[in-house]
Motif scaffolding. Structure first.
Motif, PDB file in Angstrom:
ATOM      1  N   LEU A  14      -1.533  -1.068  -4.121  1.00  0.00           N
ATOM      2  CA  LEU A  14      -2.710  -0.235  -3.894  1.00  0.00           C
ATOM      3  C   LEU A  14      -2.227   1.162  -3.547  1.00  0.00           C
ATOM      4  O   LEU A  14      -1.515   1.360  -2.556  1.00  0.00           O
ATOM      5  CB  LEU A  14      -3.560  -0.799  -2.757  1.00  0.00           C
ATOM      6  N   ALA A  66      -6.480   0.070   4.887  1.00  0.00           N
ATOM      7  CA  ALA A  66      -5.768  -0.742   3.896  1.00  0.00           C
ATOM      8  C   ALA A  66      -4.682  -1.582   4.548  1.00  0.00           C
ATOM      9  O   ALA A  66      -4.380  -2.694   4.107  1.00  0.00           O
ATOM     10  CB  ALA A  66      -5.175   0.149   2.806  1.00  0.00           C
ATOM     11  N   ALA A  99      -2.447  -5.596   4.399  1.00  0.00           N
ATOM     12  CA  ALA A  99      -1.304  -5.272   3.545  1.00  0.00           C
ATOM     13  C   ALA A  99      -0.057  -6.041   3.949  1.00  0.00           C
ATOM     14  O   ALA A  99       0.103  -6.452   5.108  1.00  0.00           O
ATOM     15  CB  ALA A  99      -1.016  -3.773   3.593  1.00  0.00           C
ATOM     16  N   VAL A 140       0.853  -1.189   0.000  1.00  0.00           N
ATOM     17  CA  VAL A 140       0.000   0.000   0.000  1.00  0.00           C
ATOM     18  C   VAL A 140       0.889   1.239   0.000  1.00  0.00           C
ATOM     19  O   VAL A 140       1.803   1.358   0.830  1.00  0.00           O
ATOM     20  CB  VAL A 140      -0.939   0.020   1.218  1.00  0.00           C
ATOM     21  N   LEU A 187      -5.408   4.712   5.081  1.00  0.00           N
ATOM     22  CA  LEU A 187      -4.189   3.904   5.077  1.00  0.00           C
ATOM     23  C   LEU A 187      -4.255   2.824   6.156  1.00  0.00           C
ATOM     24  O   LEU A 187      -3.810   1.690   5.943  1.00  0.00           O
ATOM     25  CB  LEU A 187      -2.961   4.788   5.296  1.00  0.00           C
ATOM     26  N   VAL A 245       3.106  -1.118   4.151  1.00  0.00           N
ATOM     27  CA  VAL A 245       2.549   0.211   3.890  1.00  0.00           C
ATOM     28  C   VAL A 245       3.710   1.175   3.712  1.00  0.00           C
ATOM     29  O   VAL A 245       4.624   1.214   4.543  1.00  0.00           O
ATOM     30  CB  VAL A 245       1.631   0.671   5.030  1.00  0.00           C
TER      31      VAL A 245
END
Length: 297
Positions: free
Chosen positions: A187, A253, A257, A159, A250, A260
């Motif tokens: 992403l 997500a 993930a 991410v 964030l 990140v």
């Protein structure tokens, strides 16, 4: 000269989690792994209570023991271990200068409760001129960290928190590299509130306008990311321009993930001392996945 993945180890469970993540990352990048233990005598919760001399011998054994443990799990990985003298934040930042990236552990207290992000980790993030990854320790036995790197293809995405106001090549490149190494999707998340109209924010009151703002930002994201997608054609990219606080999106997500990625500006006209910023602060304290903070000008 090949830069290693460097990990700060201190004998704590968080340090062991960081070392394991760093070993996997070094395998993915096909680079050596360097373990660094900073020795500065001070009482701490995971050090032995018998006194300075015993603590000194304990400190000397930390990098050796972690190295031996990793050698058993990663027999083909080139691993070095160093015990360095000095304040941990300074030692880690100096070690990071020669590294591909620096990895530091944090203490996990649950996905929603947040982290106990120590002063060493915060100082390293604020001062390091190289990318730094913070990895949380598992909170329960058998709780596999959602961001553990893998030497094989990962179903979990990388991410990227994209700042469209000042898109950074360093941050975007790190995210695409990380996704390509993992054979993982990328992403890209961009969150924000639409500009106020007549002094009133448009959030929640003008759905059509919010949709127009999101559509405009999505198109701008396409323009920013197009050259990177051409450079990394194997990376499957999904763009997400959303209304609301970027940190919230964030964190959402980050629950699924592998990594990140966010940026940290190293030069700010308003900052007298190095700082990490409110978005990075929120993500570092609450994101369940490893978080890479990439410094940029």
């Amino acid at each position: 000269m090949t830069r290693p993945v460097t990990v700060g180890v201190d004998g704590s469970p968080a340090g062991l989690a960081a070392a394991d993540w760093g070993a996997r990352e070094a395998q993915l990048r096909d680079v050596p792994l360097r373990l660094v233990h900073a020795w500065e005598w001070q009482p701490c919760s995971h050090a032995p209570p018998e006194g300075p001399e015993y603590a000194r011998r304990w400190s000397e054994g930390v990098p050796r023991e972690v190295s031996a443990r990793l050698h058993r799990s990663y027999p083909n990985l080139d691993i070095t271990a160093d015990r360095l003298i000095g304040p941990p934040p300074e030692v880690l930042c100096e070690a990071a200068e020669e590294a591909e990236l620096l990895v530091v552990g944090t203490v996990g207290t649950g996905v929603f409760a947040g982290f106990l992000l120590g002063s060493v980790a915060l100082a390293a993030v604020a001062h390091s001129q190289r990318p730094i990854v913070l990895v949380r320790a598992s909170t329960a036995e058998g709780d596999e960290h959602p961001g553990h790197a893998s030497a094989v293809a990962s179903a979990r995405p990388v991410v990227l928190g994209l700042d469209l106001g000042r898109p950074s090549d360093e941050v975007i490149r790190f995210a695409f590299d990380s996704a390509a190494l993992r054979a993982a999707p990328l992403l890209v998340v961009r969150g924000g509130n639409p500009p106020a109209r007549n002094g009133v924010s448009g959030v929640g009151g003008e759905p059509d306008r919010e949709a127009d703002v999101a559509a405009g930002e999505t198109e701008f994201m396409r323009m920013v990311l197009r050259p990177w997608q051409e450079k990394y054609p194997a990376v499957d990219v999904t763009q997400q321009a959303v209304i609301g606080q970027p940190a919230h999106h964030l964190l959402d997500a980050g629950t699924s993930a592998d990594l990140v990625v966010i940026g940290r500006r190293t030069r700010s006209p308003r900052a007298v001392l190095p700082r990490i910023g409110p978005l990075a602060h929120a993500v570092l304290h609450h994101c369940p996945a490893p978080v890479a903070v990439v410094p940029h000008g």
